[in-house]
Design a protein around this motif. Structure first.
Motif, PDB file in Angstrom:
ATOM      1  N   LYS A  31       0.855  -1.200   0.000  1.00  0.00           N
ATOM      2  CA  LYS A  31       0.000   0.000   0.000  1.00  0.00           C
ATOM      3  C   LYS A  31       0.883   1.241   0.000  1.00  0.00           C
ATOM      4  CE  LYS A  31      -3.815  -1.766   2.792  1.00  0.00           C
ATOM      5  NZ  LYS A  31      -4.635  -1.433   3.954  1.00  0.00           N
ATOM      6  N   GLU A  34       0.494   6.908   2.535  1.00  0.00           N
ATOM      7  CA  GLU A  34      -0.691   7.748   2.790  1.00  0.00           C
ATOM      8  C   GLU A  34      -1.897   6.889   3.162  1.00  0.00           C
ATOM      9  OE1 GLU A  34       1.346   8.252   0.264  1.00  0.00           O
ATOM     10  OE2 GLU A  34       2.136  10.250   0.720  1.00  0.00           O
ATOM     11  N   ASN A  35      -2.074   5.787   2.433  1.00  0.00           N
ATOM     12  CA  ASN A  35      -3.214   4.919   2.721  1.00  0.00           C
ATOM     13  C   ASN A  35      -3.092   4.227   4.079  1.00  0.00           C
ATOM     14  OD1 ASN A  35      -4.923   5.359   0.584  1.00  0.00           O
ATOM     15  ND2 ASN A  35      -3.809   3.946  -0.751  1.00  0.00           N
ATOM     16  N   ASP A  39      -5.679   4.487   7.192  1.00  0.00           N
ATOM     17  CA  ASP A  39      -6.200   3.338   7.950  1.00  0.00           C
ATOM     18  C   ASP A  39      -6.032   3.540   9.451  1.00  0.00           C
ATOM     19  OD1 ASP A  39      -7.060   1.964   5.792  1.00  0.00           O
ATOM     20  OD2 ASP A  39      -5.449   0.458   5.773  1.00  0.00           O
TER      21      ASP A  39
END
Lengths: 389, 156
Positions: A31, A34-35, A39
């Protein structure tokens, strides 16, 4: 207010053979940083060491800093009286901590992670060192540019304070620094640093494993997820329990008390003492009484004077001595309650001492001196007679 | 070079010649010699290119970096609240009577130093005794004496 019932959870010590910690790392670094931050923020995870800062934000602040060198530090300087959960985590599932550190390193752009373990846990260093070596090799095999190193403390409670911990790692006296700058800007070696508690790091790797939804489904709006509690004192079942956040203290006492519970010290020596009459409307969580996990139970055979005296003696010895409010304040509080007990000072002197604690709360440099007011006022207010007579 | 100087030289080789290596180096000396002698602190200062005052300043901050001579085995009884409630006073008294020393003192044969410690992290299994780096939870006065006797036999 939103309330939960006492529920035992098995996230921290659970083991998923199909998704081991190193596999969590492998899966997660596909991933974008940023993702992963999204999360973490979405999960609502707040630091489990006691202060409760949102973990996702901490990572984000550090990621935003522009620096070639950054660090991830695992704070395993567990020293709060009544807390022993980190020792158990270090012993049973250290790989989950390493995974959390690695993911954090990937997110913020750090190549080095340090684990600072308190000197009282020296007996586990050999085993930890071996496990770190193995994990580091797995990281190199995966071509992940991150390595973990072990450091140990030498018996100073105050080094659990993040900036004191950096000082100690830099070979200095463990004296807390002025803030700001915060660690995410200038931490270890004055470089941007994320420092997280052992348990927090395990939750970050677990959130990456199972997704933020499952974590978020537990707890309340202000206190998402579960937490590991160290239960000790007058209880037939002392030990470590992972519980959903947001339960009323009443449920906790019914499960763990010995039927004669007079008070519970929530959050260790620097936490709050809750008397029986407040069990019904005290929530364990950030909206009620937040805690690093220490739950110490006292039954009616205990003198709360002795409890407070023990705590003050502890703070007097563990104060680093750098700032006057804490160094002198702790001494005077200890001498003060002794004088009231002996009748050398009138009972109203306790109110002068309470004013002293509010000064310490404002004027002390770090959390140690600032939090002495918590046990002092909560014990003096609720058990005044026991302190005087 | 004396044994201590050799040890310090090896520790500095291993951990690096920087201030950041100071704690691991001091911990390495204490692990073998139980305390930091004046000679050891001066040698560390020389090896790391620091002032001896800096080294002493750091060492004197930490409970486990003793600057006073200690026995070959260091006994630390946890005295914080949970262990207090579970009977640490009886453990300390039994050890004091058995070794004929008070807290803070070292036995004549230099085998043991008796100290107390703040929370050792075994609140659910108190009272707890730490001997060097080894932990002995759920102590009774009898068990404590038995364990100390075992250590006494192992120590020359």
């Amino acid at each position: 207010m939103e309330q939960k019932q006492l529920k035992k959870i098995d996230i921290i010590f659970g083991w998923d053979d199909k998704c081991t910690p190193i596999q969590v790392v492998e899966k997660t670094i596909k991933k974008t940083p940023e993702n992963i931050i999204l999360d973490m923020i979405d999960s609502g995870l707040k630091g489990r060491g006691g202060a409760g800062f949102p973990t996702g934000l901490k990572w984000k602040f550090c990621r935003n800093e522009d620096s070639d060198t950054k660090y991830v530090i695992c704070n395993a300087d567990e020293g709060e009286p009544g807390t022993f959960k980190d020792r158990e985590i270090l012993d049973r599932v250290p790989e989950k901590i390493f995974a959390g550190m690695t993911i954090c390193g990937f997110v913020i752009g750090a190549r080095e992670g340090y684990m600072y373990v308190r000197g009282e846990y020296n007996f586990m260093l050999k085993a930890l060192d071996k496990k770190i070596e193995l994990f580091n090799k797995q990281l190199r095999d995966l071509k992940v540019d991150f390595q973990i190193y072990l450091r140990s403390g030498s018996g100073a409670y105050v080094c659990g304070e993040e900036s004191a911990l950096f000082e100690s790692m830099e070979g200095k006296r463990g004296e807390p620094r002025n803030k700001p700058p915060y660690p995410t800007v200038a931490g270890y070696n004055n470089k941007p640093t994320v420092i997280n508690n052992v348990e927090t790091l395990v939750y970050t790797s677990e959130i990456c494993r199972m997704g933020p939804e499952q974590f978020k489904a537990l707890g309340t709006k202000d206190s998402r997820g579960s937490k590991v509690f160290s239960v000790s004192g007058d209880t037939p079942i002392a030990g470590i329990y992972e519980l959903e956040l947001g339960m009323p203290l009443k449920d906790f006492v019914e499960e763990f008390g010995d039927g004669d519970t007079k008070a519970i010290q929530v959050g260790g020596a620097s936490g709050h003492c809750v008397p029986r009459k407040k069990f019904n409307d005290t929530i364990i969580g950030f909206e009620g009484i937040p805690t690093g996990g220490s739950m110490m139970i006292f039954n009616s055979s205990r003198s709360m004077y002795n409890v407070l005296h023990d705590y003050l003696e502890f703070f007097t010895e563990e104060s680093c001595g750098q700032c006057t409010p804490c160094r002198i304040g702790c001494q005077q509080l200890l001498k003060g309650i002794e004088a009231v007990k002996k009748g050398e000072r009138p009972p109203t002197y306790l109110d002068d001492l309470k004013r002293l604690t509010s000064t310490m709360k404002i004027a002390a440099k770090c959390g140690l001196g600032q939090s002495v007011a918590n046990p002092f006022t909560s014990i003096v207010d609720n058990f005044r007679e026991e302190i005087i007579y | 070079m004396t044994n201590t100087e050799v040890l310090i030289h090896e520790l500095v080789e291993k951990h690096g010649k920087t201030r950041n290596a100071l704690m691991p180096v001091l911990q390495g000396v204490v692990a073998r010699e139980k305390f930091l002698s004046e000679e050891a602190m001066i040698a560390v200062a020389r090896e790391l290119d620091l002032s001896a005052a800096d080294v002493y300043g750091t060492a004197s901050f930490y409970t486990f970096l003793d600057t006073k001579p200690r026995g070959k085995n260091i006994l630390r009884v946890c005295k914080t609240i949970s262990c207090h409630m579970q009977g640490k006073d009886a453990i300390i008294r039994a050890i004091e009577d058995h070794l004929m020393v008070k807290v803070g003192e070292t036995t004549h044969d230099k085998k043991f130093t008796l100290l107390t410690a703040n929370c050792l992290g075994w609140c659910h299994k108190g009272p707890v005794l730490l001997i060097n780096d080894e932990v002995f939870p759920s102590m009774t006065p009898e068990k404590a004496i038995e364990i100390i006797e075992d250590f006494s036999k192992k120590t020359n």
